[in-house]
Design a protein around this motif. Structure first.
Motif, PDB file in Angstrom:
ATOM      1  N   SER A  54      -4.534   8.067   1.805  1.00  0.00           N
ATOM      2  CA  SER A  54      -5.611   7.075   1.162  1.00  0.00           C
ATOM      3  C   SER A  54      -6.605   8.196   0.349  1.00  0.00           C
ATOM      4  CB  SER A  54      -6.441   6.385   2.308  1.00  0.00           C
ATOM      5  OG  SER A  54      -7.165   7.325   2.901  1.00  0.00           O
ATOM      6  N   LEU A  55      -7.288   7.544  -0.343  1.00  0.00           N
ATOM      7  CA  LEU A  55      -8.510   8.344  -1.063  1.00  0.00           C
ATOM      8  C   LEU A  55      -9.627   8.948  -0.118  1.00  0.00           C
ATOM      9  CD1 LEU A  55      -8.916   6.036  -4.148  1.00  0.00           C
ATOM     10  CD2 LEU A  55      -8.026   8.204  -4.305  1.00  0.00           C
ATOM     11  N   ALA A  56      -9.677   8.271   1.005  1.00  0.00           N
ATOM     12  CA  ALA A  56     -10.586   8.734   2.107  1.00  0.00           C
ATOM     13  C   ALA A  56     -12.022   8.778   1.528  1.00  0.00           C
ATOM     14  CB  ALA A  56     -10.228   9.966   2.553  1.00  0.00           C
ATOM     15  N   LEU A  57     -12.387   7.665   0.529  1.00  0.00           N
ATOM     16  CA  LEU A  57     -13.774   7.784   0.047  1.00  0.00           C
ATOM     17  C   LEU A  57     -14.811   6.822   0.854  1.00  0.00           C
ATOM     18  CD1 LEU A  57     -12.994   7.488  -3.782  1.00  0.00           C
ATOM     19  CD2 LEU A  57     -13.749   9.657  -2.561  1.00  0.00           C
ATOM     20  N   MET A  58     -14.269   5.685   1.431  1.00  0.00           N
ATOM     21  CA  MET A  58     -14.987   4.764   1.862  1.00  0.00           C
ATOM     22  C   MET A  58     -15.199   5.120   3.660  1.00  0.00           C
ATOM     23  SD  MET A  58     -15.487   0.700   0.847  1.00  0.00           S
ATOM     24  CE  MET A  58     -16.784  -0.473   1.434  1.00  0.00           C
ATOM     25  N   ASP A  59     -16.243   4.816   3.906  1.00  0.00           N
ATOM     26  CA  ASP A  59     -16.469   5.252   5.531  1.00  0.00           C
ATOM     27  C   ASP A  59     -15.978   3.950   6.374  1.00  0.00           C
ATOM     28  OD1 ASP A  59     -17.015   6.294   8.002  1.00  0.00           O
ATOM     29  OD2 ASP A  59     -19.233   6.554   7.748  1.00  0.00           O
ATOM     30  N   SER A  92       0.930  -1.170  -0.079  1.00  0.00           N
ATOM     31  CA  SER A  92       0.122  -0.145  -0.010  1.00  0.00           C
ATOM     32  C   SER A  92       0.915   1.198  -0.091  1.00  0.00           C
ATOM     33  CB  SER A  92      -0.902   0.024   1.248  1.00  0.00           C
ATOM     34  OG  SER A  92      -0.225  -0.079   2.421  1.00  0.00           O
ATOM     35  N   THR A  93       1.995   1.281   0.903  1.00  0.00           N
ATOM     36  CA  THR A  93       2.936   2.476   0.733  1.00  0.00           C
ATOM     37  C   THR A  93       3.497   2.784  -0.641  1.00  0.00           C
ATOM     38  OG1 THR A  93       4.492   1.264   1.578  1.00  0.00           O
ATOM     39  CG2 THR A  93       3.239   2.358   3.453  1.00  0.00           C
ATOM     40  N   THR A  94       3.998   1.516  -1.399  1.00  0.00           N
ATOM     41  CA  THR A  94       4.402   1.825  -2.662  1.00  0.00           C
ATOM     42  C   THR A  94       3.521   2.391  -3.756  1.00  0.00           C
ATOM     43  OG1 THR A  94       6.184  -0.052  -2.279  1.00  0.00           O
ATOM     44  CG2 THR A  94       5.701   0.604  -4.522  1.00  0.00           C
ATOM     45  N   ILE A  95       2.158   1.856  -3.611  1.00  0.00           N
ATOM     46  CA  ILE A  95       1.282   2.129  -4.356  1.00  0.00           C
ATOM     47  C   ILE A  95       0.868   3.692  -4.246  1.00  0.00           C
ATOM     48  CG2 ILE A  95      -1.300   1.613  -5.455  1.00  0.00           C
ATOM     49  CD1 ILE A  95      -0.882  -1.352  -4.511  1.00  0.00           C
ATOM     50  N   ALA A  96       0.746   4.059  -2.936  1.00  0.00           N
ATOM     51  CA  ALA A  96       0.322   5.372  -2.652  1.00  0.00           C
ATOM     52  C   ALA A  96       1.271   6.435  -3.096  1.00  0.00           C
ATOM     53  CB  ALA A  96       0.064   5.784  -1.331  1.00  0.00           C
ATOM     54  N   GLY A 149       0.379  11.468 -10.260  1.00  0.00           N
ATOM     55  CA  GLY A 149      -1.041  12.399 -10.128  1.00  0.00           C
ATOM     56  C   GLY A 149      -2.193  11.821 -10.308  1.00  0.00           C
ATOM     57  N   LEU A 150      -2.459  10.885  -9.512  1.00  0.00           N
ATOM     58  CA  LEU A 150      -3.472   9.875  -9.668  1.00  0.00           C
ATOM     59  C   LEU A 150      -4.456  10.374  -8.511  1.00  0.00           C
ATOM     60  CD1 LEU A 150      -2.165   6.649 -10.954  1.00  0.00           C
ATOM     61  CD2 LEU A 150      -4.208   7.998 -12.099  1.00  0.00           C
ATOM     62  N   TRP A 151      -4.298  10.843  -7.364  1.00  0.00           N
ATOM     63  CA  TRP A 151      -5.231  10.725  -6.260  1.00  0.00           C
ATOM     64  C   TRP A 151      -6.515  11.531  -6.714  1.00  0.00           C
ATOM     65  CZ3 TRP A 151      -4.254   7.886  -2.430  1.00  0.00           C
ATOM     66  CH2 TRP A 151      -3.258   7.569  -1.923  1.00  0.00           C
ATOM     67  N   CYS A 191      -7.392  -5.916  -0.729  1.00  0.00           N
ATOM     68  CA  CYS A 191      -6.293  -6.030   0.255  1.00  0.00           C
ATOM     69  C   CYS A 191      -5.688  -4.568   0.386  1.00  0.00           C
ATOM     70  CB  CYS A 191      -5.195  -6.911  -0.219  1.00  0.00           C
ATOM     71  SG  CYS A 191      -4.018  -7.437   0.978  1.00  0.00           S
ATOM     72  N   ALA A 192      -4.476  -4.353  -0.251  1.00  0.00           N
ATOM     73  CA  ALA A 192      -3.958  -2.917  -0.156  1.00  0.00           C
ATOM     74  C   ALA A 192      -4.730  -1.959  -0.840  1.00  0.00           C
ATOM     75  CB  ALA A 192      -2.553  -2.963  -0.870  1.00  0.00           C
ATOM     76  N   GLY A 193      -5.704  -2.299  -1.755  1.00  0.00           N
ATOM     77  CA  GLY A 193      -6.655  -1.231  -2.416  1.00  0.00           C
ATOM     78  C   GLY A 193      -7.561  -1.139  -1.246  1.00  0.00           C
ATOM     79  N   ALA A 194      -8.075  -1.949  -0.570  1.00  0.00           N
ATOM     80  CA  ALA A 194      -9.146  -1.562   0.545  1.00  0.00           C
ATOM     81  C   ALA A 194      -8.595  -0.419   1.406  1.00  0.00           C
ATOM     82  CB  ALA A 194      -9.445  -2.888   1.206  1.00  0.00           C
ATOM     83  N   ILE A 195      -7.069  -0.501   1.773  1.00  0.00           N
ATOM     84  CA  ILE A 195      -6.419   0.525   2.582  1.00  0.00           C
ATOM     85  C   ILE A 195      -6.525   1.705   1.713  1.00  0.00           C
ATOM     86  CG2 ILE A 195      -4.393   1.388   3.589  1.00  0.00           C
ATOM     87  CD1 ILE A 195      -3.330  -1.726   3.679  1.00  0.00           C
ATOM     88  N   LEU A 196      -6.395   1.689   0.315  1.00  0.00           N
ATOM     89  CA  LEU A 196      -6.285   3.149  -0.280  1.00  0.00           C
ATOM     90  C   LEU A 196      -7.759   3.770  -0.209  1.00  0.00           C
ATOM     91  CD1 LEU A 196      -3.956   2.126  -3.351  1.00  0.00           C
ATOM     92  CD2 LEU A 196      -3.497   3.538  -0.995  1.00  0.00           C
ATOM     93  N   LEU A 197      -8.695   3.204  -0.192  1.00  0.00           N
ATOM     94  CA  LEU A 197     -10.300   3.404  -0.171  1.00  0.00           C
ATOM     95  C   LEU A 197     -10.455   4.130   1.174  1.00  0.00           C
ATOM     96  CD1 LEU A 197     -12.610   0.984  -2.230  1.00  0.00           C
ATOM     97  CD2 LEU A 197     -11.774   3.057  -3.009  1.00  0.00           C
TER      98      LEU A 197
END
Length: 201
Positions: free
Chosen positions: A105-110, A52-56, A63-65, A82-88
């Motif tokens: 993170s994207l901070a989109l999912m509660d 997750s830290t590498t993907i972030a 420039g994808l956030w 997995c790591a993608g759930a962390i990013l959401l």
């Protein structure tokens, strides 16, 4: 004739090829997303497992956030595995110490998600997972998996393992703590395809 569904897989690091194979087996046109322009024309985007830290960091570099946030705001579905759930997740617990415990993170999912909650790589395991509404269990593969410790009122819990939430949905957002792309079972990819093709209200 209906148009072929067009989904994307974030292809910066991690298990994106396996997701692509699962989607293509369902007849989906797949784009590997590395730059904001790759989001054009997509109906849904998978954020795969990996580091997750590498993907972030790579999302920052490319420039994808904000483009991914804008993609969702415009009607696109997102699925983090997995790591993608962390990013959401809106809140990430147990962030990397080298970054002061902070995880972007994207901070989109509660959700509140704790990194590596099921242990290290050597603690990986496979388990038949009971998913709400499904007659047969799903063969879930957990690899350095996070766990969802808290969900908001608008989040629908679909599965738990040992009492811990590992699969949840919030509108056009889906989060799984495990790796469904590492099994031949297509049901979660089919669910995400259905979510991606559903026009939001």
């Amino acid at each position: 004739m209906n148009a072929v569904p067009h989904l994307g897989v974030l292809a910066l690091q991690g298990a994106f090829r396996e997701h692509r194979q699962r989607l293509e087996a369902l007849g989906v046109r797949v784009t590997e997303v590395r730059r904001p322009a790759d989001l054009a024309g997509l109906q849904g985007l998978i954020l795969p497992g990996g580091e997750s830290t590498t993907i972030a960091r790579l999302m920052t570099d490319f420039g994808l956030w904000q483009p991914v946030r804008d993609f969702h705001a415009a009607g696109g579905a997102l699925w983090g595995t997995c790591a993608g759930a962390i990013l959401l997740a809106r809140e990430v617990l147990g962030g990397p110490p080298q970054f002061g415990g902070h995880q972007a993170s994207l901070a989109l999912m509660d959700l509140s998600v704790r990194r590596n909650a099921f242990g290290r790589q050597v603690d990986s395991f496979r388990v038949p997972l009971a998913v709400r509404g499904w007659a047969a269990p799903f063969p879930a593969v957990f690899i350095r998996a996070p766990v969802i410790e808290r969900v908001g009122e608008g989040v629908d819990v679909l599965a738990r393992h040992q009492g811990q939430i590992v699969l949840a949905r919030q509108g056009r957002l889906l989060a799984s703590a495990f790796h469904p792309e590492l099994t031949p079972d297509p049901r979660l990819h089919a669910l995400f395809l259905e979510m991606s093709l559903t026009v939001s209200a």
